[in-house]
Design a protein around this motif. Sequence first.
Motif, PDB file in Angstrom:
ATOM      1  N   LEU A   1       8.306   2.441  -8.080  1.00  0.00           N
ATOM      2  CA  LEU A   1       6.848   2.556  -8.019  1.00  0.00           C
ATOM      3  C   LEU A   1       6.377   4.001  -7.998  1.00  0.00           C
ATOM      4  O   LEU A   1       5.175   4.258  -8.103  1.00  0.00           O
ATOM      5  CB  LEU A   1       6.329   1.844  -6.757  1.00  0.00           C
ATOM      6  N   ALA A   2       7.304   4.938  -7.860  1.00  0.00           N
ATOM      7  CA  ALA A   2       6.943   6.352  -7.735  1.00  0.00           C
ATOM      8  C   ALA A   2       7.347   7.109  -8.987  1.00  0.00           C
ATOM      9  O   ALA A   2       8.177   6.666  -9.778  1.00  0.00           O
ATOM     10  CB  ALA A   2       7.643   6.958  -6.523  1.00  0.00           C
TER      11      ALA A   2
ATOM     12  N   ALA B   1       6.758  13.647  -9.885  1.00  0.00           N
ATOM     13  CA  ALA B   1       5.927  14.816 -10.167  1.00  0.00           C
ATOM     14  C   ALA B   1       4.587  14.629  -9.493  1.00  0.00           C
ATOM     15  O   ALA B   1       4.097  13.509  -9.387  1.00  0.00           O
ATOM     16  CB  ALA B   1       5.739  15.002 -11.665  1.00  0.00           C
ATOM     17  N   SER B   2       4.012  15.683  -9.028  1.00  0.00           N
ATOM     18  CA  SER B   2       2.700  15.653  -8.394  1.00  0.00           C
ATOM     19  C   SER B   2       1.758  16.554  -9.171  1.00  0.00           C
ATOM     20  O   SER B   2       1.838  17.768  -9.065  1.00  0.00           O
ATOM     21  CB  SER B   2       2.781  16.139  -6.943  1.00  0.00           C
ATOM     22  N   PRO B   3       0.903  15.959 -10.018  1.00  0.00           N
ATOM     23  CA  PRO B   3       0.019  16.800 -10.822  1.00  0.00           C
ATOM     24  C   PRO B   3      -0.845  17.717  -9.982  1.00  0.00           C
ATOM     25  O   PRO B   3      -1.159  18.829 -10.378  1.00  0.00           O
ATOM     26  CB  PRO B   3      -0.844  15.775 -11.582  1.00  0.00           C
ATOM     27  N   GLY B   4      -1.231  17.269  -8.796  1.00  0.00           N
ATOM     28  CA  GLY B   4      -2.072  18.091  -7.933  1.00  0.00           C
ATOM     29  C   GLY B   4      -1.358  19.326  -7.425  1.00  0.00           C
ATOM     30  O   GLY B   4      -1.985  20.295  -7.020  1.00  0.00           O
ATOM     31  N   ARG B   5      -0.012  19.282  -7.409  1.00  0.00           N
ATOM     32  CA  ARG B   5       0.744  20.425  -6.914  1.00  0.00           C
ATOM     33  C   ARG B   5       1.179  21.346  -8.057  1.00  0.00           C
ATOM     34  O   ARG B   5       1.666  22.423  -7.818  1.00  0.00           O
ATOM     35  CB  ARG B   5       1.986  19.951  -6.153  1.00  0.00           C
TER      36      ARG B   5
ATOM     37  N   VAL C   1       0.857  -1.188   0.000  1.00  0.00           N
ATOM     38  CA  VAL C   1       0.000   0.000   0.000  1.00  0.00           C
ATOM     39  C   VAL C   1       0.892   1.238   0.000  1.00  0.00           C
ATOM     40  O   VAL C   1       1.818   1.337   0.812  1.00  0.00           O
ATOM     41  CB  VAL C   1      -0.930   0.015   1.231  1.00  0.00           C
ATOM     42  N   THR C   2       0.617   2.170  -0.900  1.00  0.00           N
ATOM     43  CA  THR C   2       1.388   3.413  -0.972  1.00  0.00           C
ATOM     44  C   THR C   2       0.418   4.583  -1.011  1.00  0.00           C
ATOM     45  O   THR C   2      -0.416   4.677  -1.905  1.00  0.00           O
ATOM     46  CB  THR C   2       2.297   3.452  -2.218  1.00  0.00           C
ATOM     47  N   MET C   3       0.532   5.476  -0.038  1.00  0.00           N
ATOM     48  CA  MET C   3      -0.356   6.629   0.058  1.00  0.00           C
ATOM     49  C   MET C   3       0.456   7.914   0.062  1.00  0.00           C
ATOM     50  O   MET C   3       1.507   7.996   0.704  1.00  0.00           O
ATOM     51  CB  MET C   3      -1.197   6.542   1.332  1.00  0.00           C
TER      52      MET C   3
ATOM     53  N   TRP D   1       8.203  13.421  -5.185  1.00  0.00           N
ATOM     54  CA  TRP D   1       7.773  12.030  -5.069  1.00  0.00           C
ATOM     55  C   TRP D   1       6.248  11.968  -5.140  1.00  0.00           C
ATOM     56  O   TRP D   1       5.544  12.798  -4.545  1.00  0.00           O
ATOM     57  CB  TRP D   1       8.237  11.444  -3.736  1.00  0.00           C
ATOM     58  N   TRP D   2       5.731  10.944  -5.833  1.00  0.00           N
ATOM     59  CA  TRP D   2       4.278  10.778  -5.948  1.00  0.00           C
ATOM     60  C   TRP D   2       3.965   9.355  -6.383  1.00  0.00           C
ATOM     61  O   TRP D   2       4.623   8.810  -7.270  1.00  0.00           O
ATOM     62  CB  TRP D   2       3.708  11.756  -6.970  1.00  0.00           C
ATOM     63  N   PHE D   3       2.981   8.753  -5.726  1.00  0.00           N
ATOM     64  CA  PHE D   3       2.541   7.403  -6.086  1.00  0.00           C
ATOM     65  C   PHE D   3       1.185   7.486  -6.781  1.00  0.00           C
ATOM     66  O   PHE D   3       0.219   7.991  -6.213  1.00  0.00           O
ATOM     67  CB  PHE D   3       2.430   6.516  -4.843  1.00  0.00           C
TER      68      PHE D   3
END
Length: 275
Positions: free
Chosen positions: A158-159, A162-166, A73-75, A112-114
């Motif tokens: 697995l990561a 980039a964080s599209p939300g940011r 699990v990766t959150m 970092w982003w999963f």
Amino acid sequence: MEGVPASFPYEKDRACFRQPTGLPGVELYQAHISRYAFEPHTHEAFGIGTIEAGAQRFRYRGTQYTAPVNSLVTMNPDELHTGESACEEGWRYQMIYIQPQRMEELTGDRGWWFNEALLTDPRVAQPLSRTLAGLWQAESELARHGLLAELLLQIRPLARMASPGRIETGHRFDLVRDYLRANLAEPVRLDELAALASLSPWHFLRAFRQHYHVTPHQMLMAFRLYEAKQRLARGEPAASVAAAVGLTDQAHLTRAFAHRYGITPGRYQKQVRQP
């Protein structure tokens, strides 16, 4: 405290936290949960863990997942989620929580982003389980640093960095979320929150829940209890923590904290502040 459970209501449920010496920004967690159901809560850290036995069901980013044994699990930070057993015997699992800034410092990689919350593959989960267990048992700071580096290498494929939300234009409710986090100790009014989103109170409540899958009050409590967790870990007295995060008193903190995390603030503080 009288009337407040020292642990989970179901006697076989158990959980333990640890903040390893020499690893700031890192927290370890082990638990076996059979009956308890976690309400929506958040961690302002990456949560990475494995299912050792049984199966867990959780809601994350609007999707319901079932994680059987040998699942990873990766959150991502700041994402509300739930957790409950998906089978009669419950689920046994272990987690590591790593603050985003600490993740960047350790790896030299930013953003970092999963994308995927769940991966069921023993070839990935079992080696990570062994590393997590090793971190829990390691007796020297050097060993812990080595195991943490190994864990980061294991999860790096697995990561994505980039964080599209940011990066993309924010949602109108980002202002509301940030307001809640910045005003933990203040009385929060529905009309104020709705005005931030330029909506009527009724429309705001419906749209907010549709977007985040929780109510504004549930999000506020998640932020309050996470902040309480950080302050307790720094050794602050429970009474002052309660006041700082906007709860009525120490008894209110104890009830809410035990309900959310399964242990009282005092017990959590003792666990994470062990030498």
